[in-house]
Scaffold this active site. Structure first.
Site, mmCIF file in Angstrom:
data_model
loop_
_atom_site.group_PDB
_atom_site.id
_atom_site.type_symbol
_atom_site.label_atom_id
_atom_site.label_comp_id
_atom_site.label_asym_id
_atom_site.label_seq_id
_atom_site.Cartn_x
_atom_site.Cartn_y
_atom_site.Cartn_z
ATOM 1 N N ASP A 82 0.825 -1.273 -0.003
ATOM 2 C CA ASP A 82 -0.212 -0.025 0.038
ATOM 3 C C ASP A 82 0.940 1.211 -0.289
ATOM 4 O O ASP A 82 1.855 1.463 0.752
ATOM 5 C CB ASP A 82 -0.900 -0.150 1.341
ATOM 6 C CG ASP A 82 -1.878 1.124 1.355
ATOM 7 O OD1 ASP A 82 -2.285 1.445 0.257
ATOM 8 O OD2 ASP A 82 -2.474 1.134 2.360
ATOM 9 N N HIS B 299 -7.651 9.807 3.728
ATOM 10 C CA HIS B 299 -7.318 8.660 4.836
ATOM 11 C C HIS B 299 -7.715 9.287 6.134
ATOM 12 O O HIS B 299 -7.827 10.567 6.576
ATOM 13 C CB HIS B 299 -6.042 8.738 4.686
ATOM 14 C CG HIS B 299 -5.359 8.115 3.497
ATOM 15 N ND1 HIS B 299 -4.793 8.671 2.352
ATOM 16 C CD2 HIS B 299 -5.557 6.932 2.964
ATOM 17 C CE1 HIS B 299 -4.444 7.730 1.394
ATOM 18 N NE2 HIS B 299 -4.794 6.573 1.709
HETATM 19 P P1 13P Z 1 -9.069 4.803 5.336
HETATM 20 O O1 13P Z 1 -8.117 5.686 6.473
HETATM 21 O O2 13P Z 1 -10.048 5.549 5.002
HETATM 22 O O3 13P Z 1 -9.342 3.651 5.972
HETATM 23 O O4 13P Z 1 -8.107 4.575 4.240
HETATM 24 C C1 13P Z 1 -7.250 3.460 4.072
HETATM 25 C C2 13P Z 1 -6.408 3.424 2.897
HETATM 26 O O5 13P Z 1 -6.817 4.232 2.022
HETATM 27 C C3 13P Z 1 -5.138 2.626 2.886
HETATM 28 O O6 13P Z 1 -4.590 2.855 1.614
HETATM 29 O O1 G3H Z 2 -2.923 4.823 3.511
HETATM 30 C C1 G3H Z 2 -2.693 4.576 4.803
HETATM 31 C C2 G3H Z 2 -2.973 3.469 5.581
HETATM 32 O O2 G3H Z 2 -3.992 3.478 6.214
HETATM 33 C C3 G3H Z 2 -1.569 2.946 6.060
HETATM 34 O O3 G3H Z 2 -1.495 3.557 7.526
HETATM 35 O O4 G3H Z 2 0.897 4.050 6.975
HETATM 36 O O5 G3H Z 2 -0.315 4.246 9.245
HETATM 37 O O6 G3H Z 2 0.221 2.031 8.176
HETATM 38 P P1 G3H Z 2 -0.085 3.640 8.113
HETATM 39 ZN ZN ZN Z 3 -4.512 4.922 0.742
#
Ligand code: 13P
Ligand code: G3H
Ligand code: ZN
Length: 331
Positions: A93, A189
């Site tokens: 991600d 996010h």
């Molecule tokens: P949320 O913070 O809305 O759960 O989004 C998660 C996300 O896009 C991870 O890449």
């Molecule tokens: O897009 C972000 C995801 O929610 C992951 O969050 O970088 O705190 O693990 P993080």
């Molecule tokens: Zn994201």
């Protein structure tokens, strides 16, 4: 070098093809520990849903990349043991460099995101193209991003070019060769997606945030018909979880998410992947806070992580069945 195929994982190609055809979306749930992984797999097996296990670079550092790879391999075996060999993708991600994406491909990930959305358009194209060139050699699928997701402090306005510009998508997709495209149409996010003053109140007095920009999505669909679209920042921020957290000592203020009906509408369109992380964090935290507050003598982590896992599983099942529509699609 470990191929994801040896681990029993799949890339997203077939998943997205079927999701597009069937007008539903695949859930991408973030994980960084065992209870989250168990909840994701239990929920997905019970719903017979294909699923994307999603790892951010922060999660990779937190949990260790080798352990994560074995956990994903374990997830494949665990699903079989639970009675349904659902398709499982291990996805990076928000990869931000070529090196990070390459390392994930080499470590057994079956899909990576290269998020070049903070670069200039040309730099984003170049970086994304390089990642695609490497990943495709190993049949690993790649998600790119165009448009910047608004933070709560940003002005969510097209004037600031935070939304994806439909006129760029065709060129981006053809120059980079990406397999899916994350777009910005009003999601963001975290648990504070909108300020209260951006919302209106319905008859019950509940805050309703501004709708997603489906007009932009439709314009994108016209330009790249049948191409898999990804929605980040798609937590709904369930108010019952927020209330439990605050009841037991939490301090979440103005926590507002994306209404579920908006996500259901998106799932029926060319949106094939919906990212959810914050809602899981809220569900876990609510359950843990409740145990901590109501059973202060407990000090066995299983006594609070167990309820957190159960609460997560229920949340995920609800998403798969009622929001994404992917239940029963693993077969
Ligand atoms: P949320 O913070 O809305 O759960 O989004 C998660 C996300 O896009 C991870 O890449
Ligand atoms: O897009 C972000 C995801 O929610 C992951 O969050 O970088 O705190 O693990 P993080
Ligand atoms: Zn994201």
């Amino acid at each position: 070098m470990v191929s994801y195929k040896e681990l029993g994982l799949v890339n997203t190609r077939e998943m997205f093809r079927k999701a597009m055809e069937g007008k539903y979306a695949i859930a991408a749930f973030n994980f960084n520990n065992m209870e989250q992984m168990q909840a994701i797999i239990q929920a997905s097996v019970e719903c017979q849903s294909p699923v994307i296990l999603q790892v951010s670079s922060g999660a990779r550092k937190y949990a260790n990349q080798t352990l994560l790879r074995y956990m994903a391999q374990g997830a494949v075996e665990y699903a079989k043991e639970l009675g349904c060999a659902i398709p499982i993708t291990l996805h990076l991600d928000h990869g931000d460099t070529f090196e990070l994406c390459k390392s994930c491909v080499d470590m057994g990930f079956s899909s990576v995101m290269i998020d070049g959305s903070h670069h200039s358009y040309d730099e984003n194209v170049e970086l994304t193209r390089r990642v695609v060139e490497y990943a495709h050699k190993y049949d690993v699928t790649v998600e790119g991003e165009l448009g910047v997701l608004a933070g709560v402090e940003d002005e969510v306005s097209a004037e600031h070019h935070t939304y994806t510009r439909p006129e760029e998508v065709e060129d981006f997709v053809s120059k980079t060769g990406v397999d899916s495209l994350a777009i910005s149409i009003g999601t963001s996010h975290g648990a504070n997606k909108f300020r209260p003053e951006q919302c209106t109140r319905n008859e019950e007095g509940i805050l309703v945030p501004p709708p997603l920009r489906f007009d932009i999505l439709e314009e994108i669909e016209k330009r790249i018909p049948g191409f898999p679209i990804v929605l980040h920042g798609s937590s709904s921020v369930p108010q019952d979880k927020v209330a439990i957290i605050n009841k037991y000592g939490g301090a979440l203020k103005d926590a507002i998410g994306i209404p579920e009906d908006q996500l259901r509408r998106a799932a029926a369109s060319s949106v094939c992947k919906i990212n959810i992380d914050s809602d899981g964090r809220l569900a876990m935290t609510a359950a843990i806070r409740e145990v901590m507050a109501t059973k202060p003598a407990e000090f066995d982590p299983r006594k609070y992580l167990g309820p957190a896992r159960d609460s997560l599983k229920e949340l995920y099942k609800h998403k798969l069945i009622n929001v994404l529509g992917s239940a029963g699609k693993a077969l």
